[in-house]
Write a protein that holds these residues in place. Structure first.
Motif, PDB file in Angstrom:
ATOM      1  N   ARG A   1       3.827  14.020  -9.642  1.00 40.04           N
ATOM      2  CA  ARG A   1       4.897  15.022  -9.674  1.00 40.04           C
ATOM      3  C   ARG A   1       5.572  15.092 -11.039  1.00 40.04           C
ATOM      4  O   ARG A   1       5.954  16.167 -11.506  1.00 40.04           O
ATOM      5  CB  ARG A   1       5.944  14.687  -8.605  1.00 40.04           C
ATOM      6  CG  ARG A   1       5.505  14.984  -7.183  1.00 40.04           C
ATOM      7  CD  ARG A   1       6.556  14.547  -6.190  1.00 40.04           C
ATOM      8  NE  ARG A   1       6.168  14.846  -4.818  1.00 40.04           N
ATOM      9  CZ  ARG A   1       6.815  14.404  -3.747  1.00 40.04           C
ATOM     10  NH1 ARG A   1       7.892  13.634  -3.895  1.00 40.04           N
ATOM     11  NH2 ARG A   1       6.399  14.718  -2.536  1.00 40.04           N
ATOM     12  N   ALA A   2       5.717  13.925 -11.673  1.00 44.36           N
ATOM     13  CA  ALA A   2       6.393  13.868 -12.970  1.00 44.36           C
ATOM     14  C   ALA A   2       5.495  14.325 -14.109  1.00 44.36           C
ATOM     15  O   ALA A   2       5.949  14.486 -15.239  1.00 44.36           O
ATOM     16  CB  ALA A   2       6.888  12.451 -13.234  1.00 44.36           C
TER      17      ALA A   2
ATOM     18  N   GLU B   1      -3.388  16.602  -6.416  1.00 40.34           N
ATOM     19  CA  GLU B   1      -2.584  16.904  -5.233  1.00 40.34           C
ATOM     20  C   GLU B   1      -3.389  16.664  -3.958  1.00 40.34           C
ATOM     21  O   GLU B   1      -2.881  16.103  -2.980  1.00 40.34           O
ATOM     22  CB  GLU B   1      -2.091  18.355  -5.284  1.00 40.34           C
ATOM     23  CG  GLU B   1      -1.089  18.633  -6.401  1.00 40.34           C
ATOM     24  CD  GLU B   1       0.223  17.895  -6.211  1.00 40.34           C
ATOM     25  OE1 GLU B   1       0.506  17.463  -5.069  1.00 40.34           O
ATOM     26  OE2 GLU B   1       0.973  17.747  -7.189  1.00 40.34           O
ATOM     27  N   ALA B   2      -4.646  17.088  -3.966  1.00 40.97           N
ATOM     28  CA  ALA B   2      -5.497  16.861  -2.796  1.00 40.97           C
ATOM     29  C   ALA B   2      -5.703  15.371  -2.564  1.00 40.97           C
ATOM     30  O   ALA B   2      -5.699  14.900  -1.419  1.00 40.97           O
ATOM     31  CB  ALA B   2      -6.841  17.560  -2.986  1.00 40.97           C
TER      32      ALA B   2
ATOM     33  N   ILE C   1       0.841  -1.201   0.000  1.00 44.42           N
ATOM     34  CA  ILE C   1       0.000   0.000   0.000  1.00 44.42           C
ATOM     35  C   ILE C   1       0.876   1.251   0.000  1.00 44.42           C
ATOM     36  O   ILE C   1       0.638   2.199  -0.758  1.00 44.42           O
ATOM     37  CB  ILE C   1      -0.941  -0.008   1.221  1.00 44.42           C
ATOM     38  CG1 ILE C   1      -1.996  -1.117   1.069  1.00 44.42           C
ATOM     39  CG2 ILE C   1      -1.625   1.352   1.397  1.00 44.42           C
ATOM     40  CD1 ILE C   1      -2.779  -1.404   2.339  1.00 44.42           C
ATOM     41  N   ARG C   2       1.906   1.252   0.838  1.00 44.55           N
ATOM     42  CA  ARG C   2       2.816   2.400   0.899  1.00 44.55           C
ATOM     43  C   ARG C   2       3.580   2.563  -0.410  1.00 44.55           C
ATOM     44  O   ARG C   2       3.757   3.683  -0.902  1.00 44.55           O
ATOM     45  CB  ARG C   2       3.776   2.212   2.074  1.00 44.55           C
ATOM     46  CG  ARG C   2       4.896   3.234   2.180  1.00 44.55           C
ATOM     47  CD  ARG C   2       4.391   4.650   2.326  1.00 44.55           C
ATOM     48  NE  ARG C   2       3.652   4.867   3.563  1.00 44.55           N
ATOM     49  CZ  ARG C   2       3.140   6.057   3.917  1.00 44.55           C
ATOM     50  NH1 ARG C   2       3.277   7.100   3.098  1.00 44.55           N
ATOM     51  NH2 ARG C   2       2.466   6.193   5.042  1.00 44.55           N
ATOM     52  N   ARG C   3       4.034   1.458  -0.993  1.00 46.77           N
ATOM     53  CA  ARG C   3       4.792   1.529  -2.250  1.00 46.77           C
ATOM     54  C   ARG C   3       3.938   2.108  -3.369  1.00 46.77           C
ATOM     55  O   ARG C   3       4.400   2.960  -4.143  1.00 46.77           O
ATOM     56  CB  ARG C   3       5.287   0.138  -2.652  1.00 46.77           C
ATOM     57  CG  ARG C   3       6.133   0.131  -3.930  1.00 46.77           C
ATOM     58  CD  ARG C   3       6.410  -1.273  -4.411  1.00 46.77           C
ATOM     59  NE  ARG C   3       5.201  -1.944  -4.873  1.00 46.77           N
ATOM     60  CZ  ARG C   3       4.640  -1.714  -6.062  1.00 46.77           C
ATOM     61  NH1 ARG C   3       5.159  -0.810  -6.893  1.00 46.77           N
ATOM     62  NH2 ARG C   3       3.544  -2.368  -6.422  1.00 46.77           N
ATOM     63  N   LEU C   4       2.692   1.660  -3.454  1.00 39.62           N
ATOM     64  CA  LEU C   4       1.809   2.162  -4.505  1.00 39.62           C
ATOM     65  C   LEU C   4       1.498   3.640  -4.319  1.00 39.62           C
ATOM     66  O   LEU C   4       1.380   4.385  -5.296  1.00 39.62           O
ATOM     67  CB  LEU C   4       0.514   1.342  -4.525  1.00 39.62           C
ATOM     68  CG  LEU C   4       0.658  -0.082  -5.071  1.00 39.62           C
ATOM     69  CD1 LEU C   4      -0.576  -0.906  -4.754  1.00 39.62           C
ATOM     70  CD2 LEU C   4       0.921  -0.058  -6.571  1.00 39.62           C
ATOM     71  N   LEU C   5       1.378   4.073  -3.076  1.00 36.80           N
ATOM     72  CA  LEU C   5       1.165   5.497  -2.825  1.00 36.80           C
ATOM     73  C   LEU C   5       2.382   6.300  -3.277  1.00 36.80           C
ATOM     74  O   LEU C   5       2.242   7.359  -3.905  1.00 36.80           O
ATOM     75  CB  LEU C   5       0.891   5.742  -1.342  1.00 36.80           C
ATOM     76  CG  LEU C   5       0.779   7.215  -0.918  1.00 36.80           C
ATOM     77  CD1 LEU C   5      -0.305   7.938  -1.711  1.00 36.80           C
ATOM     78  CD2 LEU C   5       0.508   7.313   0.579  1.00 36.80           C
ATOM     79  N   ASP C   6       3.574   5.804  -2.985  1.00 40.81           N
ATOM     80  CA  ASP C   6       4.795   6.488  -3.422  1.00 40.81           C
ATOM     81  C   ASP C   6       4.864   6.558  -4.947  1.00 40.81           C
ATOM     82  O   ASP C   6       5.254   7.585  -5.517  1.00 40.81           O
ATOM     83  CB  ASP C   6       6.033   5.763  -2.878  1.00 40.81           C
ATOM     84  CG  ASP C   6       6.174   5.915  -1.369  1.00 40.81           C
ATOM     85  OD1 ASP C   6       5.546   6.828  -0.797  1.00 40.81           O
ATOM     86  OD2 ASP C   6       6.909   5.109  -0.766  1.00 40.81           O
ATOM     87  N   ASP C   7       4.480   5.468  -5.612  1.00 41.00           N
ATOM     88  CA  ASP C   7       4.480   5.447  -7.077  1.00 41.00           C
ATOM     89  C   ASP C   7       3.484   6.462  -7.636  1.00 41.00           C
ATOM     90  O   ASP C   7       3.768   7.157  -8.618  1.00 41.00           O
ATOM     91  CB  ASP C   7       4.122   4.048  -7.592  1.00 41.00           C
ATOM     92  CG  ASP C   7       5.231   3.032  -7.354  1.00 41.00           C
ATOM     93  OD1 ASP C   7       6.361   3.446  -7.024  1.00 41.00           O
ATOM     94  OD2 ASP C   7       4.956   1.824  -7.496  1.00 41.00           O
TER      95      ASP C   7
END
Length: 216
Positions: free
Chosen positions: A123-124, A174-175, A111-117
């Motif tokens: 951002r990109a 972003e929100a 879950i954390r990894r997918l959020l980071d992705d």
């Protein structure tokens, strides 16, 4: 015979995914006619897998048959979209609360990894459909962690009714990332009540923005 069926199903699934992607990306718009001859030429396939793919898409509510027009991309009346969101508000907070209670360490990492992705994709400035797919993957990971096969299937059915762009709105990306962060933190912190409340607020905020943008 079995081998022929397997090949046919492979082509059907390929056609299904390609047509669905065109709908989700907006290349095929609500009301557009889905002419078999055109699809055969564009996808390089025979009529059978195209016909079967359209049948599967119709079962999911993404296309519909209209008299004198044939298959067209489904339009989403206000009432239908509102109903999907009402049901999401019941099922997804339930699943998120269960995820906070039941998620394994490995599931929390995913879950954390997918959020980071997802955050990196936004951002990109990746194409909207990429972010939409990552958003869907993050939600799926949360709901899978609930450990309820039926609940997961019900939610997947709801998500299948609308294109991903009806759930992920680039205008509030972003929100959404900030909301996902708070939900993820609550799940990681095993706070089931807070996690459920946060995902409910997240869905409500998306529904309000969609109504302002599209009137549905």
């Amino acid at each position: 015979m079995a081998r022929e069926t397997a090949v046919s199903m492979t082509k059907t699934q390929a056609a299904f995914h390609r047509i669905r992607a065109a709908v989700e990306e907006g290349r095929l718009k609500p009301g557009d006619r889905l002419k078999a001859a055109t699809l055969q030429e564009e996808l390089g396939m025979s009529p059978t897998p195209i016909r079967e793919a359209l049948r599967l898409l119709q079962a999911q509510g993404l296309v519909e048959h209209r008299p004198h027009h044939g298959m067209v991309v489904a339009e989403y009346p206000v009432e239908q979209t509102e109903e999907v969101y009402r049901l999401r508000l019941v099922l997804e907070p339930m699943a998120t609360g269960l995820a906070a209670e039941r998620a394994t360490a490995g599931q929390l990492e995913e879950i954390r990894r997918l959020l980071d992705d997802l955050r990196e994709a936004v951002r990109a400035g990746d194409a909207r459909v990429d972010a939409a797919e990552l958003n869907a993957a993050w939600h799926r990971a949360v709901y899978e962690a609930a450990g309820s096969r039926y609940l997961e299937e019900f939610i997947a059915r709801l998500w299948g009714v609308l294109p991903l762009e009806a759930i992920w709105l680039a205008s509030r990306s972003e929100a959404s990332i900030e909301e996902h962060e708070r939900i993820t933190a609550a799940v990681e912190g095993r706070d089931a009540s807070k996690a459920a409340d946060l995902v409910r607020e997240h869905i409500e905020a998306t529904a309000r923005m969609r109504e302002r943008l599209h009137g549905a």
